[in-house]
Design a protein around this motif. Structure first.
Motif, PDB file in Angstrom:
ATOM      1  N   GLY A 159      38.361  41.983  51.356  1.00 16.68           N
ATOM      2  CA  GLY A 159      36.926  42.455  51.712  1.00 16.68           C
ATOM      3  C   GLY A 159      36.143  41.274  50.188  1.00 16.68           C
ATOM      4  N   ARG A 160      34.651  41.078  50.115  1.00 16.90           N
ATOM      5  CA  ARG A 160      34.280  40.779  49.477  1.00 16.90           C
ATOM      6  C   ARG A 160      34.641  41.751  48.362  1.00 16.90           C
ATOM      7  NH1 ARG A 160      28.754  36.999  49.721  1.00 16.90           N
ATOM      8  NH2 ARG A 160      30.901  35.650  50.098  1.00 16.90           N
ATOM      9  N   ARG A 200      38.757  42.155  41.268  1.00 14.33           N
ATOM     10  CA  ARG A 200      39.952  42.128  40.093  1.00 14.33           C
ATOM     11  C   ARG A 200      39.764  40.532  40.110  1.00 14.33           C
ATOM     12  NH1 ARG A 200      44.379  46.957  39.235  1.00 14.33           N
ATOM     13  NH2 ARG A 200      44.638  45.595  37.946  1.00 14.33           N
ATOM     14  N   ALA A 201      40.813  40.457  41.586  1.00 14.15           N
ATOM     15  CA  ALA A 201      41.502  39.084  41.907  1.00 14.15           C
ATOM     16  C   ALA A 201      40.249  37.631  41.514  1.00 14.15           C
ATOM     17  CB  ALA A 201      41.561  38.778  43.415  1.00 14.15           C
ATOM     18  N   ASP A 202      38.962  37.980  41.574  1.00 15.57           N
ATOM     19  CA  ASP A 202      38.058  36.918  41.166  1.00 15.57           C
ATOM     20  C   ASP A 202      38.127  37.185  39.349  1.00 15.57           C
ATOM     21  OD1 ASP A 202      35.842  35.800  41.990  1.00 15.57           O
ATOM     22  OD2 ASP A 202      34.743  36.612  40.753  1.00 15.57           O
ATOM     23  N   ALA A 203      37.771  38.059  38.817  1.00 12.97           N
ATOM     24  CA  ALA A 203      38.360  37.789  37.630  1.00 12.97           C
ATOM     25  C   ALA A 203      39.127  37.021  37.115  1.00 12.97           C
ATOM     26  CB  ALA A 203      38.079  39.500  36.551  1.00 12.97           C
TER      27      ALA A 203
END
Length: 272
Positions: free
Chosen positions: A41-42, A47-50
């Protein structure tokens, strides 16, 4: 979600790169006892987005706890490698017939092999050519042919012989292949040392005589040039006449090489 749906097959994969990545993931999943790919989920993928934004960030601002590895090429690209094929050479059909009695399905080719095989024999797995006036000649494959040409032409006792002499010397050494004379001629032509230091006859075949013209426009030399790129008037040849004394040039385009065209050049542009 897109990645998960592509891998599960719920979404169609139209992009070739997407298909390649999905195939690589499926192949890698076979190495694990259990494998599960699920959507995060968003709210839980901060951490994956960073981590994904590090690619566009300056490396000087990163902390020492982050290690970067530069990928030289995408993981889906396959490295080119040399394919090894167990090919056939000119001896293969003859060996198949002499050892196993195998002939091609084509009747004409089968008759050719039968006729050619009558001059060959197999001794201890090697094929030899038989002759009335010569001893048995050992048949060479493609790799052995180049080694024989190199050793005889420019080896320790190499004389850098010309094509015909090179071919006969290889025959005297006891080796043979069907295109020996042609291959020897081509090999001698491409030898750098022969091109640099070979003795080239520079004496003309006959005594040279000068061609003198007593007066202007008394003697002409005529030649035809072509085939040239076709012009708008379908001309693809050119007739040229040059005066011996003054070097005056007359040139006219031609669509065809005829006697009338040569007469017309002299009558209209030289005589008149």
């Amino acid at each position: 979600m897109l990645v998960v749906k592509h891998l599960s097959g719920e979404y169609e994969q139209r992009d070739p790169r997407t298909k390649a990545y999905a195939t690589k993931v499926k192949d890698a999943s076979l190495s694990f006892e259990t494998f599960e790919l699920s959507q995060i989920g968003r709210e839980n993928n901060g951490r994956a987005d960073a981590l994904s934004r590090i690619a566009s960030a300056e490396t000087q601002s990163l902390t020492g706890s982050i290690y970067l590895t530069e990928a030289k090429m995408p993981s889906i690209e396959k490295r080119e490698c040399l394919e090894i094929h167990q090919g056939t050479d000119w001896m293969t059909p003859l060996k198949n017939y002499l050892e196993k009695g195998i002939l091609p399905m084509d009747r004409r080719e089968a008759l050719k092999i039968k006729y050619r095989a009558s001059t060959y024999t197999i001794i201890n797995g090697r094929m030899y050519r038989r002759s009335v006036s010569q001893p048995l000649l050992r048949c060479l494959n493609t790799e052995e042919q180049h080694q024989a040409l190199e050793a005889v032409h420019e080896g320790i006792c190499g004389e850098h012989l010309a094509g015909r002499s090179l071919a006969f010397k290889i025959l005297r050494q006891g080796f043979f292949w069907p295109t020996l004379k042609a291959d020897a001629s081509e090999y001698a032509k491409k030898c750098v040392q022969c091109q640099l230091f070979a003795t080239v006859p520079r004496q003309p075949p006959e005594e040279m005589t000068s061609v003198l013209s007593p007066i202007s426009f008394a003697m002409w030399v005529v030649d035809i040039v072509g085939i040239l790129p076709t012009s708008m008037k379908q001309a693809k040849y050119c007739i040229i006449a040059i005066d011996y004394m003054t070097k005056w040039v007359e040139a006219r385009p031609l669509s065809a090489i005829t006697e009338e065209a040569a007469k017309k050049l002299f009558l209209e542009h030289i005589i008149l």
